[in-house]
Design a protein around this motif. Sequence first.
Motif, PDB file in Angstrom:
ATOM      1  N   TRP A  27       6.953  -4.658  -9.718  1.00 47.35           N
ATOM      2  CA  TRP A  27       5.630  -4.097  -9.458  1.00 47.35           C
ATOM      3  C   TRP A  27       4.555  -4.902 -10.191  1.00 47.35           C
ATOM      4  CZ3 TRP A  27       3.206  -1.669  -5.972  1.00 47.35           C
ATOM      5  CH2 TRP A  27       1.995  -1.047  -6.212  1.00 47.35           C
TER       6      TRP A  27
ATOM      7  N   ARG B  50       2.240   1.762  -3.485  1.00 46.45           N
ATOM      8  CA  ARG B  50       1.154   2.207  -4.357  1.00 46.45           C
ATOM      9  C   ARG B  50       0.821   3.678  -4.095  1.00 46.45           C
ATOM     10  NH1 ARG B  50      -3.842  -0.747  -3.064  1.00 46.45           N
ATOM     11  NH2 ARG B  50      -4.057   0.978  -1.664  1.00 46.45           N
ATOM     12  N   GLN B  51       0.812   4.080  -2.821  1.00 47.27           N
ATOM     13  CA  GLN B  51       0.512   5.468  -2.470  1.00 47.27           C
ATOM     14  C   GLN B  51       1.590   6.418  -2.985  1.00 47.27           C
ATOM     15  OE1 GLN B  51      -2.354   6.385  -1.147  1.00 47.27           O
ATOM     16  NE2 GLN B  51      -1.783   8.520  -1.271  1.00 47.27           N
TER      17      GLN B  51
ATOM     18  N   ARG C 289       1.549  -6.934  -8.446  1.00 42.48           N
ATOM     19  CA  ARG C 289       0.144  -6.682  -8.785  1.00 42.48           C
ATOM     20  C   ARG C 289      -0.563  -7.959  -9.247  1.00 42.48           C
ATOM     21  NH1 ARG C 289      -0.869  -1.682 -12.339  1.00 42.48           N
ATOM     22  NH2 ARG C 289      -2.942  -2.493 -12.000  1.00 42.48           N
TER      23      ARG C 289
ATOM     24  N   ARG D 152       3.480   5.913  -5.559  1.00 45.23           N
ATOM     25  CA  ARG D 152       3.306   5.967  -7.007  1.00 45.23           C
ATOM     26  C   ARG D 152       2.167   6.907  -7.376  1.00 45.23           C
ATOM     27  NH1 ARG D 152       0.681   2.114 -11.120  1.00 45.23           N
ATOM     28  NH2 ARG D 152       1.636   2.837 -13.047  1.00 45.23           N
ATOM     29  N   LYS D 153       1.098   6.864  -6.594  1.00 45.29           N
ATOM     30  CA  LYS D 153      -0.055   7.733  -6.846  1.00 45.29           C
ATOM     31  C   LYS D 153       0.322   9.204  -6.687  1.00 45.29           C
ATOM     32  CE  LYS D 153      -4.607   6.086  -5.812  1.00 45.29           C
ATOM     33  NZ  LYS D 153      -5.609   5.822  -4.797  1.00 45.29           N
TER      34      LYS D 153
ATOM     35  N   SER E  76       0.829  -1.212   0.000  1.00 51.46           N
ATOM     36  CA  SER E  76       0.000   0.000   0.000  1.00 51.46           C
ATOM     37  C   SER E  76       0.861   1.258   0.000  1.00 51.46           C
ATOM     38  CB  SER E  76      -0.921   0.003   1.219  1.00 51.46           C
ATOM     39  OG  SER E  76      -1.803  -1.088   1.157  1.00 51.46           O
TER      40      SER E  76
END
Length: 156
Positions: A79, A63-64, A83, A66-67, A60
Motif C-alpha cells: 500500500w 482505498r474505499q 501510494r 480501507r476508508k 480506488s
Amino acid sequence: MKLAVTTVVMGCLLSFPAFAAETRAEYKEAVTPIREELKALEEEMDAVRTENKALSARFSEIRQIRKETGELIISKDTWKKARELKTRIREVRSSMDSLSIKSLRTQARAAVKEKDFDAALKAMGEAMEQKHDRLDSLKEINAIWKQIDDLLEAEE
C-alpha cells in the motif's frame, strides 16, 4: 521517443515560414494536416485516459474499503509503495503545461479573422506541440498506473 517527437514538431514549426500562408485558401491547405494530427492525437489520448481510469479503479476500490472498514486488504508495504507511485502521478499531472489548447485554437481563429495566417499557423503548431507533450505525460501516468496495478495484482 520524446526527443524524436519534439524534433519533428520543431521541424514543422521552423518550416512554417516557408509555407507562409497569404490567403485563407493557403491557410486552410497548410492547417489541414495539423488538424488531422490533432484529431489523431486526441483519439490516442482518449484511449490512454480510458485505460488509466480502468487501472485506477482497483486502487480506488482498495482505498474505499480501507476508508469504510479501517483495514487494508493488502500488505502495508504494498500500500505504501502504491501510494508513493500515486504521488508520482500527481507530480506528473502538476507538471503538465497549464496553457490550454483551446485558448491556442481561439488565438488561431482570431488571427484568421485578422488575416494574420502566419500567426494562426504558429498557434496551431503550438497546439500540436502541446498535444504531443500531454500525450507523453499521459503515457507516463499510464506506465505508473500499470506499476501500481502490478503491485496490487501480486498481492491477490
